[in-house]
Design a protein around this motif. Structure first.
Motif, PDB file in Angstrom:
ATOM      1  N   TYR A   1       8.112  -0.950  -6.913  1.00 27.11           N
ATOM      2  CA  TYR A   1       8.624  -2.175  -6.293  1.00 27.11           C
ATOM      3  C   TYR A   1       7.496  -3.176  -6.063  1.00 27.11           C
ATOM      4  CZ  TYR A   1       7.297  -0.248  -1.600  1.00 27.11           C
ATOM      5  OH  TYR A   1       6.643   0.275  -0.510  1.00 27.11           O
TER       6      TYR A   1
ATOM      7  N   LEU B   1       1.064   4.295  -2.695  1.00 18.07           N
ATOM      8  CA  LEU B   1       0.910   5.692  -2.265  1.00 18.07           C
ATOM      9  C   LEU B   1       2.074   6.544  -2.780  1.00 18.07           C
ATOM     10  CD1 LEU B   1      -1.229   7.054  -0.532  1.00 18.07           C
ATOM     11  CD2 LEU B   1       0.126   6.495   1.500  1.00 18.07           C
ATOM     12  N   ASP B   2       3.260   5.962  -2.767  1.00 20.29           N
ATOM     13  CA  ASP B   2       4.461   6.685  -3.192  1.00 20.29           C
ATOM     14  C   ASP B   2       4.724   6.550  -4.689  1.00 20.29           C
ATOM     15  OD1 ASP B   2       4.899   7.506  -0.605  1.00 20.29           O
ATOM     16  OD2 ASP B   2       6.307   5.892  -0.122  1.00 20.29           O
TER      17      ASP B   2
ATOM     18  N   LEU C   1       0.832  -1.209   0.000  1.00 22.28           N
ATOM     19  CA  LEU C   1       0.000   0.000   0.000  1.00 22.28           C
ATOM     20  C   LEU C   1       0.865   1.256   0.000  1.00 22.28           C
ATOM     21  CD1 LEU C   1      -2.741  -1.117   2.555  1.00 22.28           C
ATOM     22  CD2 LEU C   1      -3.211  -0.323   0.223  1.00 22.28           C
ATOM     23  N   ALA C   2       1.944   1.225   0.802  1.00 22.73           N
ATOM     24  CA  ALA C   2       2.858   2.368   0.852  1.00 22.73           C
ATOM     25  C   ALA C   2       3.511   2.577  -0.519  1.00 22.73           C
ATOM     26  CB  ALA C   2       3.919   2.160   1.925  1.00 22.73           C
TER      27      ALA C   2
END
Lengths: 278, 325
Positions: free
Chosen positions: A143, A138-139, A134-135
């Motif tokens: 990856y 968001l970014d 999820l991160a």
């Protein structure tokens, strides 16, 4: 940057070396999980030497793919793989399960040696993988996150909370692999609490699924991971049908070796079968 | 007793009663502006915990996890592993009870930067009854290595606590409640993690309290003052790491100590103070709190009366203790 390969023979040789190293380490500390380590080796080999983008010389590189050993009891297989990948010297495997060693009984978070999360208690790793995925979304990073689950772990309710989150959040940057070796601590899963059908359950939970009849076949694993990468809008699960204790005849499909290390005599037999002098 | 017994950051009379969980929500919204790495997770109680305020302002950084507290905690851990600053909220009973092992293994042990801010702790939850009244959460969190435990006493302190933990790396548990809390501090107050704040300086008895019980303790000091008893009142908002120095200094001066908490007297604030004093300054001590029992339904603030958690109960305990000296 780790140089990847699709050379089947080269990968098979690495898997063989990982098996040798982890069995020696287990025998050295006289405790640990033999069966579930051996069943994971081919999956780990393909992930680390044919699939993932990472750099052991720059372990905290932000754009690296992440691997989470949700089945933390398979730690010896992970450690032997990380050593072969160059995160730390192979001699470090002699310190498996020793006080203050970086190689604890179950993996402890330490990015510098490639351990991305603390695991060992089942039903945690997929949630943590979701958080990382999820991160990444968001970014706007590209990856990918790989999580290796045991089939026994599918008996944990929390695992299904996480499985629901992955698909609800459309985490197509996430790939879960189930090491389906059909044994758990107390014995054969179908005699304890059968979780079949695994693939159908993942499909019902909104995942794209590929079931591998032979979860040790390197080429099949490579192909499945390729498919996972190109799948959009859904998380991808690889159900790898494996053999507990794979690679050493005396350990194969023997529930007893779930949490038992090889004796000196057993190690001798194992190393001979794996083509290594004791 | 002259007014100088009170520290200059304390209101002489209780101020406005405010929902501290609403202060949490509003503070998160404000922090969201300058901290682009804050993400907020909630397990289907967003309106009650007030994380919905953050969700309205920053929908892309707000994650509704559904009724899945264990998943929420380990997902928050994953966010922290990827460099985010996650806040995870739900009711205290679920955050600390249901998800305890996920908090232990995935947050506390790897010392990840996850802020667990739970609301609806204690009997002041009220009508929902015993199943929803966390009376063990301080105990469950304070026993975890690496975990810090903070119980704010009013709106002023809550805002400062949320801002402080945002800038402080590592795991922390903040205990908020459902009920409105009377304001006890003025704008001179500065919260410091790990420091207890002495609200009133007295020499006869020391009262250590946290959360809603701090305002009750201040009222108790007034009742005692009428009887000619001079009480110290200490807000022990940081229960871990505990402020040994302040606890010992107050105990040395007063020789008699009361603890007051909306929590089981086992393992919480009373337990923590007992541990400190037994080791550093053996002192007679009486614990006011839930006496090893579960709660019940009822009006939240009236339940404080029902369970003997009011100012008069604290004052009576102090008098009884001083009389039996």
């Amino acid at each position: 940057m780790m140089e990847l390969t699709t050379d089947i023979e080269a990968l098979k040789d690495r898997a063989r070396n990982i098996r040798i190293d982890l069995l020696k380490a287990l025998n050295n500390c006289k405790s640990g999980h033999t069966g579930g380590s051996l069943s994971s080796v081919d999956i780990l080999t393909v992930i680390y030497f044919s699939v993932m983008r990472y750099d052991p010389a720059n372990p905290s590189w932000q754009d690296r793919d992440r691997f989470i050993m949700s089945k933390g009891h398979g730690a010896p297989a992970l450690y032997a793989t990380l050593a072969l990948a160059g995160y730390f010297p192979r001699e470090e495997l002699n310190n498996l399960r020793k006080p203050a060693s970086i190689l604890q009984g179950h993996p402890e978070y330490d990015v510098s040696i490639g351990i991305e999360a603390t695991t060992g208690s089942l039903g945690h790793g997929l949630s943590a993988s979701n958080g990382i995925a999820l991160a990444g979304k968001l970014d706007k990073k590209d990856y990918r996150v790989y999580a290796l689950l045991s089939d026994g772990e599918l008996q944990e309710g929390a695992t299904w909370e996480a499985i629901t989150t992955s698909s609800y959040r459309k985490l197509d940057n996430l790939c879960a692999i189930v090491d389906r070796n059909r044994f758990q601590n107390d014995g054969a899963m179908d005699k304890i609490k059968d979780i079949s059908p695994v693939a159908d359950k993942f499909v019902a939970f909104g995942w794209e699924v590929e079931e591998l009849e032979d979860g040790h076949d390197i080429q099949s694993l490579i192909n499945a991971f390729d498919r996972a990468k190109s799948t959009k809008g859904k998380p991808f699960a690889i159900i790898a049908n494996t053999i507990k204790g794979k690679g050493v005849s005396i350990f194969e499909n023997k529930g007893h070796y779930h949490g038992v290390a090889p004796s000196d005599e057993e190690l001798k037999i194992a190393l001979k079968e794996l083509g290594e002098a004791a | 007793m002259s007014k100088s017994a009170y520290s200059d950051y304390v209101l002489e009379e209780p101020g406005e009663s405010i929902y501290i969980r609403e202060v949490y929500g509003k503070t998160l919204v404000d922090l969201g502006k300058s901290y682009s790495d804050i993400v907020v997770l909630d397990a289907d109680l967003t309106v009650s915990t007030k994380t919905n305020l953050f969700g309205k302002e920053y929908p892309e950084r707000f994650f509704t996890m559904g009724v899945s507290e264990q998943d929420m905690m380990a997902t928050a851990a994953g966010f922290a592993l990827a460099g985010k600053r996650p806040f995870a909220s739900t009711f205290a009973i679920f955050a600390t009870g249901r998800a305890w092992e996920h908090v232990r293994q995935s947050i506390a042990f790897p010392k990840l930067n996850v802020k667990i801010v739970a609301t609806h702790a204690g009997v002041t939850v009220g009508e929902d009854g015993a199943t929803h009244q966390a009376l063990e959460d301080i105990c469950l969190m304070r026993v975890l290595p690496n975990m810090r435990v903070i119980v704010p006493a009013d709106a002023i302190e809550t805002e400062q606590v949320i801002r402080t933990i945002t800038d402080n790396d590592g795991p922390v548990y903040v205990r908020l409640a459902r009920a409105k809390f009377p304001t006890i501090y003025n704008s001179k107050y500065k919260f410091e993690l790990g420091k207890a704040s002495i609200l009133r300086h007295g020499s006869d008895v020391g009262i250590f309290a946290a959360g809603i019980m701090v305002s009750e303790a201040l009222q108790a000091a007034k009742l005692l003052e009428e009887q000619g008893i001079d009480a110290s009142v200490v807000n022990l908002s940081t229960i871990k790491p505990i402020d040994v120095e302040t606890i010992v200094s107050v105990a040395e001066k007063t020789k008699a100590v009361i603890t007051a908490e909306d929590h089981n007297i086992i393992g919480g604030l009373g337990g923590a103070v007992s541990e400190v004093l037994s080791e550093h300054c053996p002192t007679r001590l009486k614990r006011i709190g839930m006496k090893d029992r579960f709660g019940t339904s009822g009006n939240g603030m009236k339940l404080l009366e029902y369970f003997g958690l009011k100012a008069n109960n604290i004052a009576e305990a102090a008098i009884e203790m001083l009389n039996s000296k």
